[in-house]
Enzyme design. Structure first.
Site, PDB file in Angstrom:
ATOM      1  N   PRO A   2       0.832  -1.217   0.000  1.00  0.00           N
ATOM      2  CA  PRO A   2       0.000   0.000   0.000  1.00  0.00           C
ATOM      3  C   PRO A   2       0.862   1.262   0.000  1.00  0.00           C
ATOM      4  O   PRO A   2       1.823   1.359   0.769  1.00  0.00           O
ATOM      5  CB  PRO A   2      -0.794  -0.115   1.308  1.00  0.00           C
ATOM      6  CG  PRO A   2      -0.642  -1.519   1.759  1.00  0.00           C
ATOM      7  CD  PRO A   2       0.635  -2.029   1.195  1.00  0.00           C
ATOM      8  N   GLU A   3       0.530   2.190  -0.885  1.00  0.00           N
ATOM      9  CA  GLU A   3       1.227   3.467  -0.961  1.00  0.00           C
ATOM     10  C   GLU A   3       0.241   4.558  -0.545  1.00  0.00           C
ATOM     11  O   GLU A   3      -0.849   4.259  -0.069  1.00  0.00           O
ATOM     12  CB  GLU A   3       1.764   3.685  -2.383  1.00  0.00           C
ATOM     13  CG  GLU A   3       2.677   2.544  -2.849  1.00  0.00           C
ATOM     14  CD  GLU A   3       3.206   2.716  -4.262  1.00  0.00           C
ATOM     15  OE1 GLU A   3       3.341   3.869  -4.729  1.00  0.00           O
ATOM     16  OE2 GLU A   3       3.481   1.696  -4.917  1.00  0.00           O
TER      17      GLU A   3
END
Ligand SMILES: [Zn+2]
Length: 287
Positions: A2-3
């Site tokens: 996840p960014e």
């Protein structure tokens, strides 16, 4: 992993459910002590239980729950790393979620479930967010993140632009997906040295970073493998990417096959035509 767009999607999902709720319990699954590192689970629980969540913010890829209590507030910081997710389940929800490592029970019977296949993520209870997040660079979607600010950062770094964008101390929240997408949108080769970018390059890159992150946020993030939102649903931005994991497929702009190389040990996808290689003549004239 996840960014920024994925973590921000989770934050926005959770916010209306958790703010105002009081922590009623904390359980760690057997064998999951690594998620809270060396802290005694009972000590960890005692620092949370009875406190009211009065805000949920994000810094880079970290979620920060602010918890009010009798004394000074504390923060529950969560980093999802590779395969972590943070699920919100309403009261009496189906109990079956895979790989749940920790559960934060709230006073209305709902639960925050931290699920993580590989157990690489981490949770902290700290008195200031900096204790968990460390020295992070600016938030790319904040007004304070200007093209001039980015130019100043890049001018000091003689490293491939891809590596600098991945460095959380230079700019917070970007990972492998959105660095590749932003560099493609800005037509910059990932191996160009950051301090060789022209003012026009940096201006394009600045716009590209923001556009790519905002587009991904609009699509509720990218689910290439493990990412799901707070309700366990996948995002859709993986269907919209221009270069990431499109190796060998035609560039949407020019038809050239998307190439894959390693930059700083990370898989990197780009269009060899739209993102021309650094000028080698420039190199020989310098040496
Ligand atoms: Zn192209």
């Amino acid at each position: 992993m996840p960014e920024l767009p994925e973590v921000e999607t989770i934050r926005r999902d959770l916010l209306p459910h958790v703010v105002g709720r009081t922590v009623a319990g904390f359980r760690l699954s057997p064998g999951a002590s690594r998620v809270i590192r060396d802290v005694d689970p009972e000590v960890f629980a005692r620092r949370l239980i009875g406190r009211r969540i009065d805000d949920l913010t994000r810094r880079g890829k970290y979620l920060l729950f602010r918890l009010e209590g009798a004394q000074t507030p504390v923060y529950l910081a969560v980093h999802l790393r590779m395969t972590g997710s943070l699920l919100y389940r309403p009261p009496q929800a189906d109990p079956a979620d895979a790989y749940v490592r920790a559960v934060i029970a709230l006073d209305d019977g709902s639960e925050l479930r931290y699920a993580d296949l590989r157990k690489l993520g981490q949770m902290w209870v700290v008195e200031s967010p900096e204790e968990a997040v460390g020295a992070l660079g600016p938030e790319p979607l904040d007004a304070a993140f200007t093209a001039a600010k980015l130019r100043e950062t890049l001018s000091q770094r003689r490293a491939p632009i891809k590596s600098v964008l991945l460095d959380q101390r230079a700019i917070a929240g970007l990972g492998n997906i959105y660095t590749d997408e932003a560099l493609f949108a800005a037509r910059i080769h990932p191996q160009r040295l950051a301090n060789t970018l022209t003012e026009a390059d940096v201006n394009r890159l600045h716009r590209a970073i923001r556009r790519v992150l905002n587009d991904a946020l609009g699509n509720r993030g990218s689910s290439f493998r493990d990412y799901v939102d707070a309700a366990g649903r996948e995002g859709t931005h993986q269907l919209r990417v221009k270069v990431f994991r499109r190796t060998g497929q035609p560039c949407y702009v020019c038809g050239t096959e998307i190439a894959r190389i390693k930059v700083g040990g990370r898989s990197t996808h780009f269009c060899p035509h739209c993102q021309p290689a650094p000028d080698t003549r420039d190199w020989s004239s310098r040496s």
